[in-house]
Design a protein around this motif. Structure first.
Motif, short mmCIF file in Angstrom:
data_model
loop_
_atom_site.label_atom_id
_atom_site.label_comp_id
_atom_site.label_asym_id
_atom_site.label_seq_id
_atom_site.Cartn_x
_atom_site.Cartn_y
_atom_site.Cartn_z
N LYS A 296 0.58 -1.12 0.03
CA LYS A 296 0.01 0.18 0.07
C LYS A 296 0.88 1.28 0.01
CE LYS A 296 -4.17 -1.77 2.24
NZ LYS A 296 -5.32 -1.73 3.18
N THR A 297 2.03 1.33 0.65
CA THR A 297 3.00 2.35 0.54
C THR A 297 3.36 2.73 -0.50
OG1 THR A 297 3.37 1.99 3.24
CG2 THR A 297 4.87 3.10 1.69
N LEU A 298 3.83 1.49 -1.41
CA LEU A 298 4.57 1.82 -2.45
C LEU A 298 3.63 2.35 -3.65
CD1 LEU A 298 6.99 -1.36 -2.92
CD2 LEU A 298 7.66 0.97 -2.50
N GLU A 299 2.33 1.86 -3.55
CA GLU A 299 1.31 2.16 -4.33
C GLU A 299 0.62 3.53 -4.29
OE1 GLU A 299 -0.71 -1.80 -6.30
OE2 GLU A 299 -1.65 -1.26 -4.27
N ASP A 300 0.18 3.78 -2.89
CA ASP A 300 -0.47 5.02 -2.50
C ASP A 300 0.58 6.15 -2.38
OD1 ASP A 300 -2.42 3.72 -2.69
OD2 ASP A 300 -2.78 3.25 -0.34
N LYS A 301 1.96 6.09 -2.24
CA LYS A 301 2.80 7.08 -1.48
C LYS A 301 3.92 7.29 -2.70
CE LYS A 301 1.59 7.49 3.25
NZ LYS A 301 1.80 7.68 4.67
N ALA A 302 4.18 6.15 -3.35
CA ALA A 302 5.38 6.19 -4.11
C ALA A 302 4.86 6.27 -5.69
CB ALA A 302 6.42 5.10 -3.93
N GLY A 303 3.49 5.98 -5.85
CA GLY A 303 2.81 5.92 -7.06
C GLY A 303 3.16 4.77 -7.94
N LEU A 304 3.79 3.83 -7.27
CA LEU A 304 4.17 2.45 -8.22
C LEU A 304 3.07 1.53 -8.44
CD1 LEU A 304 7.95 1.88 -6.43
CD2 LEU A 304 7.12 3.08 -8.54
N LYS A 305 3.07 0.64 -9.04
CA LYS A 305 2.00 -0.17 -9.53
C LYS A 305 2.68 -1.69 -9.41
CE LYS A 305 -1.04 2.53 -12.47
NZ LYS A 305 -2.01 2.75 -12.06
N ILE A 306 1.96 -2.59 -8.31
CA ILE A 306 2.36 -3.75 -8.37
C ILE A 306 2.06 -4.55 -9.14
CG2 ILE A 306 2.45 -5.69 -6.52
CD1 ILE A 306 3.41 -3.14 -5.47
N GLY A 307 2.96 -5.47 -9.86
CA GLY A 307 2.50 -6.48 -10.73
C GLY A 307 2.39 -7.91 -10.47
N LYS A 308 3.18 -8.87 -11.11
CA LYS A 308 2.80 -10.29 -10.84
C LYS A 308 3.86 -10.71 -9.62
CE LYS A 308 6.43 -11.79 -14.09
NZ LYS A 308 6.91 -12.60 -15.06
N ALA A 309 4.18 -11.96 -9.13
CA ALA A 309 4.78 -12.35 -8.09
C ALA A 309 5.00 -13.89 -8.84
CB ALA A 309 4.21 -12.26 -6.82
N ASN A 310 6.36 -14.49 -8.41
CA ASN A 310 6.75 -15.84 -8.51
C ASN A 310 6.92 -16.33 -7.22
OD1 ASN A 310 6.73 -15.56 -11.33
ND2 ASN A 310 8.95 -15.04 -11.29
N GLN A 311 6.07 -17.66 -7.14
CA GLN A 311 6.12 -18.00 -5.84
C GLN A 311 6.42 -19.40 -6.01
OE1 GLN A 311 1.78 -17.19 -5.42
NE2 GLN A 311 2.38 -15.46 -3.75
N THR A 312 7.04 -20.17 -4.97
CA THR A 312 7.22 -21.67 -4.91
C THR A 312 7.06 -21.99 -3.23
OG1 THR A 312 9.64 -21.26 -4.18
CG2 THR A 312 9.13 -21.55 -6.74
N VAL A 313 6.44 -23.20 -3.07
CA VAL A 313 6.10 -23.66 -1.72
C VAL A 313 6.82 -24.94 -1.67
CG1 VAL A 313 4.04 -24.13 -0.48
CG2 VAL A 313 3.89 -22.32 -2.01
N SER A 314 7.23 -25.07 -0.44
CA SER A 314 7.88 -26.49 -0.07
C SER A 314 7.53 -26.74 1.61
CB SER A 314 9.34 -26.47 -0.45
OG SER A 314 9.91 -25.63 0.30
N ALA A 315 8.02 -27.87 1.83
CA ALA A 315 7.58 -28.24 3.31
C ALA A 315 9.16 -28.20 4.06
CB ALA A 315 7.04 -29.77 3.45
N MET A 316 8.83 -27.94 5.34
CA MET A 316 10.15 -28.12 5.90
C MET A 316 9.88 -28.16 7.44
SD MET A 316 11.73 -24.12 5.96
CE MET A 316 13.26 -24.44 6.88
N LEU A 317 10.94 -28.41 8.35
CA LEU A 317 10.53 -28.63 9.80
C LEU A 317 11.21 -27.27 10.43
CD1 LEU A 317 12.14 -32.26 10.51
CD2 LEU A 317 9.48 -31.57 9.96
#
Length: 233
Positions: free
Chosen positions: A162-183
């Motif tokens: 929200k800070t980057l969008e509302d106060k810096a005027g930047l637009k958020i694009g995509k995100a690359n995500q990977t999920v795995s299990a651990m202890l």
């Protein structure tokens, strides 16, 4: 400004793995041997190893040791990428507790994920994220320091997006995500009010601005029984 000792050791071990000193699935030397090799305390060495484990480069096996992690099968996760927006969408009140917050030289992993230029600094913050005051995850987020240097700590930690969008005027694009299990490690278990060695979900996310530039590299560990990922095909 020099990097913390544990980041320097992180970089050296990462370079050694990439150079083939240890192959995938091979156990690396014991912490005692590595701490003597690098001439640092066991605590400092363990911090470097923990960082590599959180990044998915190494993996710990209870009662056996630490190994070079094998590549996991990846599944694309589609959905809201902001923790704040995700919790609000589920009717829960999001909050966070900042464990650490400082700018400094980036690790090799941060340079690679964020496409940083030589001399650029990174803001690294550790947080515990809550939903209705229940700890959901432990998060380490790295952001190019130049993007947030004009904002207060509260503006960045409460909701970076929200800070980057509302106060810096930047637009958020995509995100690359990977999920795995651990202890869960002892530290993370204490943060999340669970038992050491309990199964947790690890999410790695690289978030991009609309122009394609990466602005956030996040390593998050979720309590498995309190959070689930929904795959949208």
């Amino acid at each position: 400004m020099s990097s913390p000792i544990y980041i320097q050791i992180h970089n050296e071990i990462k370079k050694a793995i990439e150079a083939g000193r240890w192959s995938v699935g091979e156990r690396i030397p014991a912490e005692r041997d590595l701490s003597e090799q690098f001439n640092v305390s066991r605590m400092t060495l363990r911090q470097a190893i923990s960082t590599l484990v959180e990044e998915g480069i190494l993996e710990r096996k209870v009662g056996s040791g630490t190994y070079v992690a094998s590549q996991k099968v990846q599944e694309k996760v589609s959905g809201v990428t902001s923790f704040t927006e995700l919790m609000e969408a589920q009717g829960k009140h999001p909050s966070s507790k900042t464990i650490s917050y400082h700018a400094g030289e980036p690790s090799l992993s941060e340079v690679e994920r964020l496409n940083l230029e030589p001399g650029e600094l990174v803001l690294r913050m550790e947080r515990i994220r809550y939903a209705d005051d229940v700890p959901i995850c432990y998060e380490t987020a790295s952001v190019p320091e130049k993007l947030v240097r004009n904002f207060s700590k509260s503006e960045v930690t409460k909701s970076l997006y929200k800070t980057l969008e509302d106060k810096a005027g930047l637009k958020i694009g995509k995100a690359n995500q990977t999920v795995s299990a651990m202890l869960a490690s002892e530290k993370v278990a204490d943060y999340l009010d669970i038992k050491r060695g309990e199964a947790i979900l690890r999410l790695h996310q690289i978030s991009f601005l609309e122009d394609g530039n990466p602005f956030e590299y996040v390593r998050t560990q979720y309590v498995g029984e309190r959070f689930e990922f929904y795959l949208n095909r």
